[in-house]
Design a protein around this motif. Structure first.
Motif, PDB file in Angstrom:
ATOM      1  N   MET A 260       0.851  -1.180   0.000  1.00 22.09           N
ATOM      2  CA  MET A 260       0.000   0.000   0.000  1.00 22.09           C
ATOM      3  C   MET A 260       0.894   1.240   0.000  1.00 22.09           C
ATOM      4  SD  MET A 260      -2.768   1.387   2.848  1.00 22.09           S
ATOM      5  CE  MET A 260      -2.383   0.087   3.925  1.00 22.09           C
ATOM      6  N   ASP A 261       0.536   2.210  -0.791  1.00 21.34           N
ATOM      7  CA  ASP A 261       1.266   3.469  -0.868  1.00 21.34           C
ATOM      8  C   ASP A 261       1.077   4.239   0.443  1.00 21.34           C
ATOM      9  OD1 ASP A 261       2.251   5.998  -1.394  1.00 21.34           O
ATOM     10  OD2 ASP A 261       1.206   6.225  -3.293  1.00 21.34           O
ATOM     11  N   PRO A 262       2.168   4.509   1.182  1.00 19.68           N
ATOM     12  CA  PRO A 262       2.038   5.196   2.476  1.00 19.68           C
ATOM     13  C   PRO A 262       1.430   6.591   2.356  1.00 19.68           C
ATOM     14  CG  PRO A 262       4.311   4.461   2.115  1.00 19.68           C
ATOM     15  CD  PRO A 262       3.535   4.130   0.888  1.00 19.68           C
ATOM     16  N   GLU A 263       1.697   7.270   1.239  1.00 18.46           N
ATOM     17  CA  GLU A 263       1.139   8.605   1.058  1.00 18.46           C
ATOM     18  C   GLU A 263      -0.381   8.548   0.909  1.00 18.46           C
ATOM     19  OE1 GLU A 263       1.440  12.352  -2.027  1.00 18.46           O
ATOM     20  OE2 GLU A 263       3.142  10.979  -1.870  1.00 18.46           O
TER      21      GLU A 263
ATOM     22  N   ALA B 106      -6.502  12.138  -5.794  1.00 19.20           N
ATOM     23  CA  ALA B 106      -5.708  12.471  -4.602  1.00 19.20           C
ATOM     24  C   ALA B 106      -5.523  13.981  -4.450  1.00 19.20           C
ATOM     25  CB  ALA B 106      -4.358  11.765  -4.639  1.00 19.20           C
ATOM     26  N   GLU B 107      -5.214  14.665  -5.523  1.00 20.03           N
ATOM     27  CA  GLU B 107      -4.993  16.112  -5.425  1.00 20.03           C
ATOM     28  C   GLU B 107      -6.278  16.845  -5.060  1.00 20.03           C
ATOM     29  OE1 GLU B 107      -2.978  19.300  -4.774  1.00 20.03           O
ATOM     30  OE2 GLU B 107      -2.011  17.406  -5.282  1.00 20.03           O
ATOM     31  N   ALA B 108      -7.407  16.420  -5.615  1.00 19.18           N
ATOM     32  CA  ALA B 108      -8.692  17.027  -5.258  1.00 19.18           C
ATOM     33  C   ALA B 108      -9.002  16.787  -3.783  1.00 19.18           C
ATOM     34  CB  ALA B 108      -9.803  16.467  -6.136  1.00 19.18           C
ATOM     35  N   LEU B 109      -8.653  15.612  -3.279  1.00 20.99           N
ATOM     36  CA  LEU B 109      -8.880  15.315  -1.859  1.00 20.99           C
ATOM     37  C   LEU B 109      -7.984  16.185  -0.979  1.00 20.99           C
ATOM     38  CD1 LEU B 109     -10.283  13.722   0.358  1.00 20.99           C
ATOM     39  CD2 LEU B 109      -8.576  11.913   0.035  1.00 20.99           C
TER      40      LEU B 109
ATOM     41  N   LEU C 243     -10.983   4.184  -2.671  1.00 21.96           N
ATOM     42  CA  LEU C 243     -11.284   5.060  -3.805  1.00 21.96           C
ATOM     43  C   LEU C 243      -9.990   5.583  -4.431  1.00 21.96           C
ATOM     44  CD1 LEU C 243     -13.520   6.672  -5.431  1.00 21.96           C
ATOM     45  CD2 LEU C 243     -12.945   8.557  -3.896  1.00 21.96           C
ATOM     46  N   LEU C 244      -9.051   6.006  -3.598  1.00 23.59           N
ATOM     47  CA  LEU C 244      -7.790   6.549  -4.113  1.00 23.59           C
ATOM     48  C   LEU C 244      -6.922   5.492  -4.772  1.00 23.59           C
ATOM     49  CD1 LEU C 244      -6.825   9.022  -1.249  1.00 23.59           C
ATOM     50  CD2 LEU C 244      -7.853   9.567  -3.480  1.00 23.59           C
ATOM     51  N   VAL C 245      -6.999   4.262  -4.293  1.00 21.12           N
ATOM     52  CA  VAL C 245      -6.218   3.184  -4.916  1.00 21.12           C
ATOM     53  C   VAL C 245      -6.723   2.941  -6.335  1.00 21.12           C
ATOM     54  CG1 VAL C 245      -5.795   0.686  -4.843  1.00 21.12           C
ATOM     55  CG2 VAL C 245      -5.457   2.070  -2.796  1.00 21.12           C
TER      56      VAL C 245
ATOM     57  N   ALA D 148      -1.846   7.745   4.357  1.00 18.14           N
ATOM     58  CA  ALA D 148      -1.832   8.920   5.234  1.00 18.14           C
ATOM     59  C   ALA D 148      -2.907   9.923   4.828  1.00 18.14           C
ATOM     60  CB  ALA D 148      -0.457   9.574   5.208  1.00 18.14           C
ATOM     61  N   LEU D 149      -3.050  10.141   3.530  1.00 20.30           N
ATOM     62  CA  LEU D 149      -4.071  11.065   3.028  1.00 20.30           C
ATOM     63  C   LEU D 149      -5.469  10.573   3.385  1.00 20.30           C
ATOM     64  CD1 LEU D 149      -4.827  13.576   1.377  1.00 20.30           C
ATOM     65  CD2 LEU D 149      -4.631  12.158  -0.691  1.00 20.30           C
ATOM     66  N   ALA D 150      -5.702   9.280   3.201  1.00 21.04           N
ATOM     67  CA  ALA D 150      -7.004   8.698   3.542  1.00 21.04           C
ATOM     68  C   ALA D 150      -7.262   8.791   5.042  1.00 21.04           C
ATOM     69  CB  ALA D 150      -7.070   7.244   3.075  1.00 21.04           C
TER      70      ALA D 150
END
Length: 136
Positions: free
Chosen positions: A1-4, A92-95, A84-86, A7-9
């Motif tokens: 899983m992408d850590p970024e 991601a930028e909109a979030l 959703l981001l995956v 973290a964002l989620a």
């Protein structure tokens, strides 16, 4: 899983659930629903309705003194947002933009819970903010 992404989620889930019991709840709901509307339009109305249910659950839990529901629901929404981001990393930028808009509307966290155990000759030092030592 992408850590970024994780973290964002995590930040988004916590911010969202915190705002659902404030005056800014509609803005938070509409902002999250707009992510789904762009990425998965057929699910957007359902997400909006689920956010309304989450708000109702949170208000009931808050009235009943249930402090754990907020964390549980935050984790639930963190997972939904992460998934959703995956599948739609372009959101991601909109979030990030949405979180930056919403975070100033969130109430400040005022409670800290700390737990520690010391045994033998061990020492435990805990602080909710600054901590100074003058030990000899």
């Amino acid at each position: 899983m992408d850590p970024e992404i994780a973290a964002l989620a995590g930040t988004a889930g916590t911010t969202l659930v915190t705002l659902l019991t404030t005056e800014a709840w509609q803005r938070a709901r509409d902002g999250i629903a707009s992510l789904w509307r762009r990425a998965e339009p057929d699910r957007a109305e359902g997400i909006s309705a689920e956010l309304d249910v989450t708000r109702t659950d949170l208000l009931a839990a808050q009235a009943g003194g249930d402090l754990e529901s907020r964390d549980e629901l935050g984790t639930e929404w963190q997972g939904r947002i992460r998934r959703l981001l995956v599948t739609h990393p372009e959101e991601a930028e909109a979030l990030r933009t949405l979180i930056n808009e919403l975070q100033p509307l969130a109430p400040a966290v005022t409670s800290v819970s700390q737990h520690a155990t010391a045994s033998g000759h061990a020492r435990v030092y805990q602080a909710g903010r600054d901590q100074n030592f003058n030990q000899r």
